[in-house]
Enzyme design. Structure first.
Site, PDB file in Angstrom:
ATOM      1  CE  LYS A 187      -1.771   2.844   2.865  1.00 35.88           C
ATOM      2  NZ  LYS A 187      -1.716   4.041   2.012  1.00 35.88           N
ATOM      3  CD  GLU A 265      13.036   4.349   8.406  1.00 42.05           C
ATOM      4  OE1 GLU A 265      12.925   5.275   9.246  1.00 42.05           O
ATOM      5  OE2 GLU A 265      13.067   4.523   7.180  1.00 42.05           O
ATOM      6  CB  CYS A 299      12.979   9.283   8.884  1.00 40.90           C
ATOM      7  SG  CYS A 299      13.643   8.126   7.717  1.00 40.90           S
ATOM      8  CD  GLU A 394      10.748  12.449  11.956  1.00 41.18           C
ATOM      9  OE1 GLU A 394       9.630  11.949  12.173  1.00 41.18           O
ATOM     10  OE2 GLU A 394      11.649  11.873  11.328  1.00 41.18           O
TER      11      GLU A 394
HETATM   12  P1  ADP Z   1       2.613  10.987   7.151  1.00 38.35           P
HETATM   13  O1  ADP Z   1       1.816  11.681   8.217  1.00 38.35           O
HETATM   14  O2  ADP Z   1       3.939  11.568   6.961  1.00 38.35           O
HETATM   15  O3  ADP Z   1       1.858  10.766   5.877  1.00 38.35           O
HETATM   16  P2  ADP Z   1       1.979   8.378   8.072  1.00 38.35           P
HETATM   17  O4  ADP Z   1       2.637   7.500   9.063  1.00 38.35           O
HETATM   18  O5  ADP Z   1       0.651   8.925   8.448  1.00 38.35           O
HETATM   19  O6  ADP Z   1       2.975   9.543   7.733  1.00 38.35           O
HETATM   20  O7  ADP Z   1       1.826   7.633   6.676  1.00 38.35           O
HETATM   21  C1  ADP Z   1       2.717   6.662   6.194  1.00 38.35           C
HETATM   22  C2  ADP Z   1       1.933   5.586   5.491  1.00 38.35           C
HETATM   23  O8  ADP Z   1       1.031   5.003   6.423  1.00 38.35           O
HETATM   24  C3  ADP Z   1       1.055   6.057   4.329  1.00 38.35           C
HETATM   25  O9  ADP Z   1       1.057   5.058   3.316  1.00 38.35           O
HETATM   26  C4  ADP Z   1      -0.302   6.171   4.965  1.00 38.35           C
HETATM   27  O10 ADP Z   1      -1.373   6.008   4.047  1.00 38.35           O
HETATM   28  C5  ADP Z   1      -0.271   4.993   5.896  1.00 38.35           C
HETATM   29  N1  ADP Z   1      -1.245   5.080   6.993  1.00 38.35           N
HETATM   30  C6  ADP Z   1      -1.771   6.171   7.575  1.00 38.35           C
HETATM   31  N2  ADP Z   1      -2.648   5.822   8.531  1.00 38.35           N
HETATM   32  C7  ADP Z   1      -2.674   4.468   8.566  1.00 38.35           C
HETATM   33  C8  ADP Z   1      -3.381   3.488   9.346  1.00 38.35           C
HETATM   34  N3  ADP Z   1      -4.223   3.837  10.307  1.00 38.35           N
HETATM   35  N4  ADP Z   1      -3.150   2.184   9.073  1.00 38.35           N
HETATM   36  C9  ADP Z   1      -2.281   1.826   8.120  1.00 38.35           C
HETATM   37  N5  ADP Z   1      -1.591   2.684   7.359  1.00 38.35           N
HETATM   38  C10 ADP Z   1      -1.782   3.990   7.573  1.00 38.35           C
END
Ligand code: ADP
Length: 492
Positions: A187, A265, A299, A394
């Site tokens: 994903k 990570e 990061c 961060e």
């Molecule tokens: P950012 O805020 O920098 O986008 P995230 O950790 O929110 O960082 O996003 C990193 C990845 O995790 C993206 O692919 C995002 O769609 C996914 N993501 C966000 N929320 C969820 C969730 N609840 N479960 C699984 N994946 C998620």
């Protein structure tokens, strides 16, 4: 003119790399609804990408599960050949991939090209490592017994990737999984799916069998549903995630029910230590490379500049001069060094970080505000202190707070005063100190007299709440492999 050409402002040599559907079991899947992907430099739409749902995730998991028996039985040499073919295709299309990357993510074209090559280097590396998944024969007490250790693929893997390195984060997870014999359900980030889908198109061209790589793009409001489905599935045996610490914790909790293996990570808060005896030029260049690459949205970015008394003023003035000279703009234009931030939320966060620091006594040396609607000026703050948000969190943007310290001991204490432990940097010409400090820093990676630390040959990952596991290096297959011991008895 297509939506892409209008939004990206540049055609592709091979327009068929621009895929906007998901890939499930070798079939491009449109799903029921679509969502807009836009160019962060202009706000213009680039493409309408499939917004897949939980049902599509289930289909992708089934496709991966069906592909597993054949894929694991494929010889290591054949898997290696297919990965190498994928590598060559990525390199052959590197200019187009860089264009797609810049259009949807914003980083300058030169940086995108570097990311394509860096990301490709993981595919090359794991194509090579695929052939070295050796087991062991272990001597045991009983002479009528032999003991073997096999390294077998863990099973179907899931990968969830972020927007800041839309290509390299995909290859860093997918390549080792495939090398080990595991199929993947990926994903990608909702903000940068086009790069991941172009990579998927190249896996099809490389001849990687149907179902071995499945890509499920989705909008942000579906991320939680998709994440939950991946975590809940007993078929998925391993989940690799790069992203925020909060989502990492959530995925870890959700994975408990199926006791999944995890590679995480997560966020960093990298200290960047400059001692009095450092080479000022190389410290400032290292600082620029580490802090302002990708507009500070990495990061491993230096988050806190800890600078010793004697060199402090000279460092601040040189860093300020260099930061102020960086050219902001649309990443497709030549000579642009700083692209836009990914979205409005990121810009607002930068404003909050600066306001908070100034209200706690920081001094603004340069920058501190937006340039136009989408860029944040490279910013240097001096007189930073531990109570500020920029020390605790961060930053993930082009803000460099500088803290002053007196002794080596103080510097190490300050550097380690964080729940994160991903990267750290140290600049000194004293070799004893270099080793001492590198060993004392609580982190997974140290840049010693350099601001550039990432290589496919080296383990990438963090300690403390920066995550679990290592990507890349000869250890990078470990997360995708189970050890099985076989005791052969009655051999006399
Ligand atoms: P950012 O805020 O920098 O986008 P995230 O950790 O929110 O960082 O996003 C990193 C990845 O995790 C993206 O692919 C995002 O769609 C996914 N993501 C966000 N929320 C969820 C969730 N609840 N479960 C699984 N994946 C998620």
């Amino acid at each position: 003119m297509t939506l892409w050409e209008a939004g990206a402002g540049q055609p592709l040599d091979d327009p068929s790399l621009l895929r906007t559907d998901g890939l499930i079991g070798g079939r491009w899947t449109a799903g029921k609804v679509r969502h807009d992907i836009s160019n962060p430099a202009t706000g213009e739409p680039l493409a309408k990408v499939a917004n897949l749902d939980e049902g599509d995730v289930e289909a992708a998991i089934s496709a991966a599960a069906s592909a597993f028996p054949r894929w694991r039985a494929t010889s290591a040499r054949q898997r290696s050949r297919l990965l190498m073919e994928w590598y060559h295709l990525i390199r052959r299309h590197e200019d187009d991939l860089a264009r797609i990357l810049t259009a949807e993510q914003g980083k300058p074209l030169g940086e995108s090209l570097s990311e394509v090559r860096y990301g490709a280097s993981y595919v090359e590396w794991f194509a090579e490592e695929a052939r070295r998944l050796n087991g062991e024969i272990v001597p045991v007490e009983d002479t009528a017994t032999r003991a073997l250790v096999l390294r077998q693929p863990v099973g179907v893997c899931a990968a969830i990737t972020p927007w800041n390195f839309p290509l390299a984060m995909v290859t860093r997870k997918v390549a080792p999984a495939l090398a080990a014999g595991c199929p993947v359900v990926l994903k990608p980030s909702e903000q940068t799916p086009l790069t991941a889908l172009a990579l998927a198109e190249l896996t099809v061209r490389a001849g990687i069998p149907d179902g071995v790589i499945n890509v499920v793009p989705a909008a942000r409001d579906r991320a939680a549903e998709i994440g939950a489905a991946l975590c809940a599935s007993p078929v998925i045996r391993h989940l690799s995630f790069t992203g925020s610490t909060d989502i990492g914790r959530l995925l870890m909790r959700q994975s408990a029910t199926t006791v999944k293996r995890l590679s995480l990570e997560l966020g960093g808060n990298a200290p960047f230590l400059v001692f009095d005896d450092a080479d000022l030029d190389s410290a400032v260049e290292g600082a620029i490379a580490s802090k302002f690459r990708n507009a500070g949205q990495t990061c491993v970015c230096a988050n806190r500049f800890l600078v010793q008394d004697g060199i402090h003023d000279a460092f601040v003035s040189r860093l300020t001069e260099r930061a102020a000279s960086l050219r902001c703009g649309n990443g497709i234009e030549r000579d642009v060094q700083i692209g836009p931030l990914i979205d409005e939320r990121a810009l607002r966060r930068m404003e909050t970080v600066v306001t908070d620091a100034l209200s706690h006594g920081a001094m603004l040396e340069t920058g501190g505000q937006r340039i136009g609607q989408r860029h944040f000026a490279p910013t240097v703050l001096s007189k930073a202190s531990h109570a500020m948000r920029c020390a605790q969190e961060e930053i993930f943007g082009p803000i460099a707070p500088v803290f002053r310290f007196r002794t080596e001991e103080d510097a190490i204490l300050a550097a380690n005063a964080s729940e994160a432990g991903l990267a750290a940097y140290v600049f000194t010409r004293d070799m004893g100190r270099l080793i001492r400090v590198s060993e004392a820093l609580e982190c997974g990676m140290v840049g010693a007299n350099t601001g550039r630390i990432s290589n496919a040959e080296l383990p990438f990952g963090g300690v403390k709440q920066s995550g679990l596991g290592r990507e890349g290096s000869r250890h990078g297959l470990d997360d995708y492999v189970e050890l099985k011991s076989i005791t052969l008895g009655g051999l006399e």
